[in-house]
Motif scaffolding. Sequence first.
Motif, mmCIF file in Angstrom:
data_model
loop_
_atom_site.group_PDB
_atom_site.id
_atom_site.type_symbol
_atom_site.label_atom_id
_atom_site.label_comp_id
_atom_site.label_asym_id
_atom_site.label_seq_id
_atom_site.Cartn_x
_atom_site.Cartn_y
_atom_site.Cartn_z
ATOM 1 N N ILE A 3 4.001 -4.758 3.436
ATOM 2 C CA ILE A 3 3.793 -3.332 3.208
ATOM 3 C C ILE A 3 2.923 -3.075 1.985
ATOM 4 O O ILE A 3 2.093 -2.162 1.978
ATOM 5 C CB ILE A 3 5.150 -2.613 3.056
ATOM 6 C CG1 ILE A 3 5.971 -2.779 4.345
ATOM 7 C CG2 ILE A 3 4.938 -1.140 2.743
ATOM 8 C CD1 ILE A 3 5.333 -2.196 5.569
ATOM 9 N N LYS A 4 3.081 -3.868 0.940
ATOM 10 C CA LYS A 4 2.311 -3.630 -0.283
ATOM 11 C C LYS A 4 0.811 -3.738 -0.034
ATOM 12 O O LYS A 4 0.017 -3.008 -0.645
ATOM 13 C CB LYS A 4 2.728 -4.601 -1.384
ATOM 14 C CG LYS A 4 2.477 -6.075 -1.102
ATOM 15 C CD LYS A 4 2.949 -6.950 -2.250
ATOM 16 C CE LYS A 4 2.727 -8.435 -1.973
ATOM 17 N NZ LYS A 4 1.300 -8.765 -1.833
ATOM 18 N N ASP A 5 0.409 -4.621 0.859
ATOM 19 C CA ASP A 5 -1.007 -4.755 1.188
ATOM 20 C C ASP A 5 -1.502 -3.549 1.982
ATOM 21 O O ASP A 5 -2.642 -3.105 1.816
ATOM 22 C CB ASP A 5 -1.245 -6.034 1.988
ATOM 23 C CG ASP A 5 -0.942 -7.283 1.184
ATOM 24 O OD1 ASP A 5 -1.597 -7.488 0.151
ATOM 25 O OD2 ASP A 5 -0.046 -8.045 1.573
ATOM 26 N N GLN A 6 -0.639 -3.018 2.833
ATOM 27 C CA GLN A 6 -1.001 -1.837 3.598
ATOM 28 C C GLN A 6 -1.131 -0.615 2.683
ATOM 29 O O GLN A 6 -2.041 0.207 2.841
ATOM 30 C CB GLN A 6 0.041 -1.591 4.689
ATOM 31 C CG GLN A 6 0.119 -2.718 5.711
ATOM 32 C CD GLN A 6 1.267 -2.547 6.692
ATOM 33 O OE1 GLN A 6 1.723 -1.437 6.936
ATOM 34 N NE2 GLN A 6 1.736 -3.645 7.251
ATOM 35 N N VAL A 7 -0.239 -0.504 1.718
ATOM 36 C CA VAL A 7 -0.287 0.612 0.761
ATOM 37 C C VAL A 7 -1.550 0.516 -0.089
ATOM 38 O O VAL A 7 -2.234 1.518 -0.348
ATOM 39 C CB VAL A 7 0.965 0.612 -0.135
ATOM 40 C CG1 VAL A 7 0.818 1.639 -1.261
ATOM 41 C CG2 VAL A 7 2.214 0.911 0.697
ATOM 42 N N LYS A 8 -1.868 -0.686 -0.530
ATOM 43 C CA LYS A 8 -3.071 -0.912 -1.337
ATOM 44 C C LYS A 8 -4.322 -0.500 -0.576
ATOM 45 O O LYS A 8 -5.226 0.143 -1.116
ATOM 46 C CB LYS A 8 -3.144 -2.377 -1.742
ATOM 47 C CG LYS A 8 -4.355 -2.744 -2.570
ATOM 48 C CD LYS A 8 -4.342 -4.227 -2.912
ATOM 49 C CE LYS A 8 -5.581 -4.618 -3.712
ATOM 50 N NZ LYS A 8 -5.585 -6.072 -4.031
ATOM 51 N N SER A 84 -3.218 -0.361 8.183
ATOM 52 C CA SER A 84 -4.198 -1.443 8.112
ATOM 53 C C SER A 84 -4.187 -2.208 6.795
ATOM 54 O O SER A 84 -3.700 -1.738 5.774
ATOM 55 C CB SER A 84 -5.602 -0.879 8.364
ATOM 56 O OG SER A 84 -5.932 0.081 7.388
ATOM 57 N N TRP A 85 -4.754 -3.392 6.841
ATOM 58 C CA TRP A 85 -4.939 -4.249 5.672
ATOM 59 C C TRP A 85 -6.270 -4.973 5.817
ATOM 60 O O TRP A 85 -6.837 -5.058 6.905
ATOM 61 C CB TRP A 85 -3.799 -5.274 5.558
ATOM 62 C CG TRP A 85 -3.520 -6.049 6.805
ATOM 63 C CD1 TRP A 85 -2.630 -5.709 7.800
ATOM 64 C CD2 TRP A 85 -4.145 -7.267 7.230
ATOM 65 N NE1 TRP A 85 -2.660 -6.656 8.815
ATOM 66 C CE2 TRP A 85 -3.580 -7.626 8.486
ATOM 67 C CE3 TRP A 85 -5.117 -8.106 6.680
ATOM 68 C CZ2 TRP A 85 -3.956 -8.763 9.197
ATOM 69 C CZ3 TRP A 85 -5.503 -9.251 7.377
ATOM 70 C CH2 TRP A 85 -4.921 -9.573 8.621
ATOM 71 N N ARG A 86 -6.785 -5.495 4.704
ATOM 72 C CA ARG A 86 -8.059 -6.227 4.711
ATOM 73 C C ARG A 86 -7.872 -7.494 3.880
ATOM 74 O O ARG A 86 -7.586 -7.423 2.693
ATOM 75 C CB ARG A 86 -9.183 -5.374 4.119
ATOM 76 C CG ARG A 86 -9.348 -4.026 4.800
ATOM 77 C CD ARG A 86 -10.385 -3.169 4.107
ATOM 78 N NE ARG A 86 -10.303 -1.779 4.539
ATOM 79 C CZ ARG A 86 -11.089 -0.807 4.100
ATOM 80 N NH1 ARG A 86 -12.051 -1.085 3.219
ATOM 81 N NH2 ARG A 86 -10.938 0.433 4.521
ATOM 82 N N ASP A 87 -8.047 -8.626 4.522
ATOM 83 C CA ASP A 87 -7.780 -9.889 3.833
ATOM 84 C C ASP A 87 -8.207 -11.040 4.748
ATOM 85 O O ASP A 87 -8.938 -10.826 5.710
ATOM 86 C CB ASP A 87 -6.286 -9.988 3.493
ATOM 87 C CG ASP A 87 -6.011 -10.853 2.268
ATOM 88 O OD1 ASP A 87 -6.787 -11.799 2.041
ATOM 89 O OD2 ASP A 87 -5.028 -10.602 1.561
#
Length: 204
Positions: A3-8, A84-87
């Motif tokens: 979740i922290k990556d999605q929030v970021k 979403s996330w980007r990594d």
Amino acid sequence: MPIKDQVKNFAKKLVEHHPDAATLRGLVRARKPAELHFRDDGIVPNNPKFPVLLYRGAVNLKSRRFPPDVIIDTLFDTNGWGRSWRDTVYDFVHYHSQIHEVMGVARGTARIECGGIKGRILSVKAGDVLVLPAGTGHRLIESSRDFIVVGAYPQDGTYDECTDTRERPDAVKRIAKVRKPKTDPVAGPGGPLLRSWRTVRPRS
């Protein structure tokens, strides 16, 4: 991703300049996705109903107005796939038992294993999109240094991350309950995913 990556990523999206609907349509190429079926291999359940979909060159990322990750992220969001996330992709086998996942390659190249260690290794590059139904094992085998994917999820479902074989019995039950998404992350409400995931038979 957690979740922290999605929030970021959500915070980042608030200040970005995104392509409008007309521009976005011009950047999407009509593609028939390859369908890849994976059986339960005794470790990774995979999905008994829905195949993995691989869209080759689905997104034109040569626009100078928008970064590639912004284009793909906006496309997924427009079609109802968010959080979403980007990594990069984890380099250990894992799967999601309560939700489907889409990954669009924004930069670079990679080899990604799908279906667990008895599955297939797929070579992907910028512009390719991979849709993983709930239960599909996946991991990164190798990638270029600039490799970046945008990941997202349909509106229905809860993010989880399964890596332990002790989770299998409950995970299999959860996978069976995950419903077909309402839209295709690349083509929207009338996209190939909705036809492909209608009635399928598992294959080896």
